[in-house]
Design a protein around this motif. Structure first.
Motif, short mmCIF file in Angstrom:
data_model
loop_
_atom_site.label_atom_id
_atom_site.label_comp_id
_atom_site.label_asym_id
_atom_site.label_seq_id
_atom_site.Cartn_x
_atom_site.Cartn_y
_atom_site.Cartn_z
N ALA A 96 46.08 71.24 41.60
CA ALA A 96 44.83 70.84 42.29
C ALA A 96 43.80 70.28 41.37
O ALA A 96 43.07 69.13 41.88
CB ALA A 96 44.29 72.11 43.11
N VAL A 97 43.86 70.50 40.22
CA VAL A 97 42.71 69.93 39.17
C VAL A 97 43.17 68.57 39.03
O VAL A 97 42.23 67.70 38.85
CB VAL A 97 42.52 70.73 38.07
N ILE A 98 44.30 68.57 38.83
CA ILE A 98 44.93 67.20 38.51
C ILE A 98 44.69 66.27 39.60
O ILE A 98 44.07 64.95 39.28
CB ILE A 98 46.53 67.03 38.30
N ALA A 99 45.09 66.50 40.70
CA ALA A 99 44.64 65.68 42.00
C ALA A 99 43.12 65.08 41.84
O ALA A 99 42.53 64.16 42.30
CB ALA A 99 45.22 66.37 43.38
N GLU A 100 42.33 66.25 41.69
CA GLU A 100 40.87 66.06 41.92
C GLU A 100 40.40 65.19 40.65
O GLU A 100 39.83 64.07 40.83
CB GLU A 100 40.10 67.39 41.41
N GLY A 101 41.26 65.16 39.39
CA GLY A 101 40.80 64.34 38.24
C GLY A 101 41.21 62.62 38.80
O GLY A 101 40.41 61.93 38.42
N GLU A 102 42.27 62.77 39.28
CA GLU A 102 42.75 61.45 39.90
C GLU A 102 41.90 60.82 40.85
O GLU A 102 41.70 59.45 40.72
CB GLU A 102 44.31 61.32 40.51
N VAL A 103 41.29 61.40 41.73
CA VAL A 103 40.50 61.05 42.92
C VAL A 103 39.16 60.69 42.14
O VAL A 103 38.52 59.49 42.45
CB VAL A 103 40.29 62.20 43.89
N ASP A 104 38.72 61.79 41.27
CA ASP A 104 37.67 61.19 40.50
C ASP A 104 37.77 59.98 39.88
O ASP A 104 36.82 59.33 40.02
CB ASP A 104 37.33 62.38 39.59
N GLN A 105 38.78 59.70 39.21
CA GLN A 105 38.96 58.37 38.24
C GLN A 105 39.12 57.24 39.16
O GLN A 105 38.43 56.12 38.91
CB GLN A 105 40.40 58.59 37.63
N LEU A 106 39.42 57.45 40.58
CA LEU A 106 39.59 56.47 41.55
C LEU A 106 38.30 56.01 41.97
O LEU A 106 38.05 54.75 41.94
CB LEU A 106 40.36 56.92 42.69
N THR A 107 37.34 56.81 42.12
CA THR A 107 35.96 56.56 42.47
C THR A 107 34.98 56.22 41.32
O THR A 107 34.00 55.11 41.41
CB THR A 107 34.99 58.03 42.96
N ALA A 108 35.39 56.66 40.10
CA ALA A 108 34.95 55.72 38.94
C ALA A 108 35.45 54.54 38.48
O ALA A 108 34.83 53.65 37.75
CB ALA A 108 34.96 56.78 37.72
N GLN A 109 36.41 54.01 39.21
CA GLN A 109 37.20 52.93 38.61
C GLN A 109 36.22 51.65 39.00
O GLN A 109 35.48 51.51 39.90
CB GLN A 109 38.33 52.52 39.50
N ARG A 110 36.27 50.62 38.00
CA ARG A 110 35.33 49.50 37.91
C ARG A 110 34.00 49.74 37.82
O ARG A 110 33.04 48.58 37.87
CB ARG A 110 35.60 48.58 39.16
N ARG A 111 33.42 51.03 37.89
CA ARG A 111 32.15 51.58 37.45
C ARG A 111 31.87 51.67 36.06
O ARG A 111 31.95 52.48 35.35
CB ARG A 111 31.73 52.66 38.10
N VAL A 112 31.26 50.49 35.38
CA VAL A 112 31.31 50.27 33.72
C VAL A 112 30.02 51.22 33.38
O VAL A 112 30.30 51.64 32.26
CB VAL A 112 31.12 48.79 33.49
N GLU A 113 29.21 51.83 34.22
CA GLU A 113 28.30 52.63 33.81
C GLU A 113 28.65 54.08 33.79
O GLU A 113 27.86 54.97 33.67
CB GLU A 113 27.12 52.58 34.77
N THR A 114 29.90 54.31 34.18
CA THR A 114 30.55 55.84 34.00
C THR A 114 30.00 56.32 32.53
O THR A 114 30.20 55.60 31.49
CB THR A 114 31.85 55.74 34.15
N SER A 115 29.53 57.62 32.41
CA SER A 115 29.06 58.09 31.25
C SER A 115 30.19 58.75 30.62
O SER A 115 31.27 58.91 31.13
CB SER A 115 28.04 59.30 31.35
N GLU A 116 30.12 58.92 29.29
CA GLU A 116 31.10 59.48 28.48
C GLU A 116 31.55 60.84 28.89
O GLU A 116 32.62 61.20 28.87
CB GLU A 116 30.68 59.52 26.88
N ASP A 117 30.50 61.69 29.10
CA ASP A 117 30.65 62.89 29.67
C ASP A 117 31.38 63.06 30.88
O ASP A 117 32.47 63.89 30.96
CB ASP A 117 29.15 63.91 29.71
N HIS A 118 31.16 62.20 31.74
CA HIS A 118 32.01 62.10 33.18
C HIS A 118 33.43 61.75 32.90
O HIS A 118 34.21 62.11 33.48
CB HIS A 118 31.46 60.99 33.91
N TYR A 119 33.54 60.70 32.12
CA TYR A 119 34.89 60.20 31.56
C TYR A 119 35.74 61.41 31.13
O TYR A 119 37.08 61.78 31.57
CB TYR A 119 34.91 59.13 30.62
N LEU A 120 35.13 62.17 30.14
CA LEU A 120 35.74 63.21 29.47
C LEU A 120 36.16 64.47 30.42
O LEU A 120 37.43 64.72 30.32
CB LEU A 120 34.95 63.88 28.45
N GLY A 121 35.36 64.42 31.66
CA GLY A 121 35.61 65.54 32.70
C GLY A 121 36.71 64.97 33.38
O GLY A 121 37.63 65.81 33.92
#
Length: 319
Positions: free
Chosen positions: A135-160
């Motif tokens: 479940a966590v893997i799927a959440e991470g993939e969806v989170d990455q999808l929502t962050a895609q192309r958003r260059v202002e993504t923070s380092e902490d968000h990305y590490l999450g």
């Protein structure tokens, strides 16, 4: 580690081969393309090596290591569809050969097979650990999808994001060895910490080598992350450290309007100018050291040495 777990891995491979079979011929054909396609089996090997670290003498870990590999393979099949990837491990991806619908459905089949193996093991604790990781893997993939192309993504968000999409399965693969060996919670936590930090280090190195390696070494196209608009740690660091012209370039690149070979070369030059690749590798080393430190409570021996070497291998891929 390969030498340490070779005999056990043969048993795991037998389970994998048996459980990927189906009367629907396309399923083993497509699954076999990826499963037999040169993968390192790193996650199942971690389960086996951690079991060896704990002197576990049974066989439960064979099926569970196979379950881990099925989860991993299913996520790869789905990822390649989401990313529109054409290459993996130096070969054409399943979605390119058989199409997106078949890849998604065979990924679903492998997820189901993994849960069958967990249920056969009979441990609710193992089931809870691996199902939660899925479940966590799927959440991470969806989170990455929502962050895609958003260059202002923070380092902490990305590490999450990478803690979820990559490190969660590393952590679970290691932790379940503590369950089958019937060790206490502190041992499980130490193995979880080892796997989680190794997984983060592994992903950070992947992020770095997307810009500095070659297709033969990586088994995928150079600059794939860049062309896909994936905002990884090197990009986050370079964007934060650049001037307005640099930041404009990164915004345009991540939005998909600067994807030529010349643009990729300019991106690599900016990453090097701002030490973004070196600093990503340095962060990977930090997480790698945390993984090694987590092994502190365990006795020295071949298993512990192999697990330390696995961390060193993950980092060394950047060179």
């Amino acid at each position: 580690m390969i030498q340490l777990v070779a005999a056990d891995l043969n048993h795991v491979n037998s389970v994998i081969l048996d459980r990927m079979q189906s009367e629907v011929a396309l399923i083993p054909e497509l699954a076999g393309h990826l499963i037999a396609g040169g993968g390192k089996r790193m996650r199942p090997m971690l389960t086996l090596a951690c079991a060896r670290l704990l002197d576990y003498g049974g066989t439960r870990h064979h099926k569970l290591a196979a379950a881990v590999e099925f989860i991993h393979t299913a996520t790869l099949l789905h990822d390649d569809v989401v990313d529109g990837s054409g290459l993996r491990r130096g070969r054409r991806t399943a979605n390119i050969i058989w199409g997106n619908p078949a890849s998604v459905l065979v990924g679903d089949f492998l997820f189901s097979r993994s849960f069958e193996l967990m249920v056969e093991d009979g441990s609710l604790k193992v089931l809870r650990i691996l199902s939660r990781a899925s479940a966590v893997i799927a959440e991470g993939e969806v989170d990455q999808l929502t962050a895609q192309r958003r260059v202002e993504t923070s380092e902490d968000h990305y590490l999450g994001i990478i803690s979820a999409k990559t490190a969660a399965l590393f952590a679970a693969a290691c932790r379940i060895a503590g369950v089958v060996a019937e060790r206490d919670e502190s041992v499980e936590q130490a193995l979880d910490c080892y796997g989680r930090n190794l997984g983060i280090a592994f992903q950070l190195i992947d992020d770095a080598i997307d810009y500095v390696s070659d297709a033969e070494t990586m088994g995928k196209g150079v600059g794939d992350d860049f062309r896909d608009g994936k905002v990884t740690l090197p990009v986050i660091l370079a964007h934060a450290r650049g001037d307005e012209a640099d930041r404009r370039f990164w915004r345009e690149a991540m939005e998909g309007s600067r994807t030529s070979d010349d643009d990729l070369a300019h991106a690599i030059a900016l990453l090097k100018r701002h030490n973004a690749i070196d600093d990503t590798i340095a962060r990977a080393r930090t997480y790698g050291q945390r993984a090694i430190d987590a092994l502190g409570p365990f006795r020295n021996g071949s298993a512990k040495s192999a697990l330390v070497e696995a961390v060193e291998f993950a980092i060394a891929r950047a060179y």
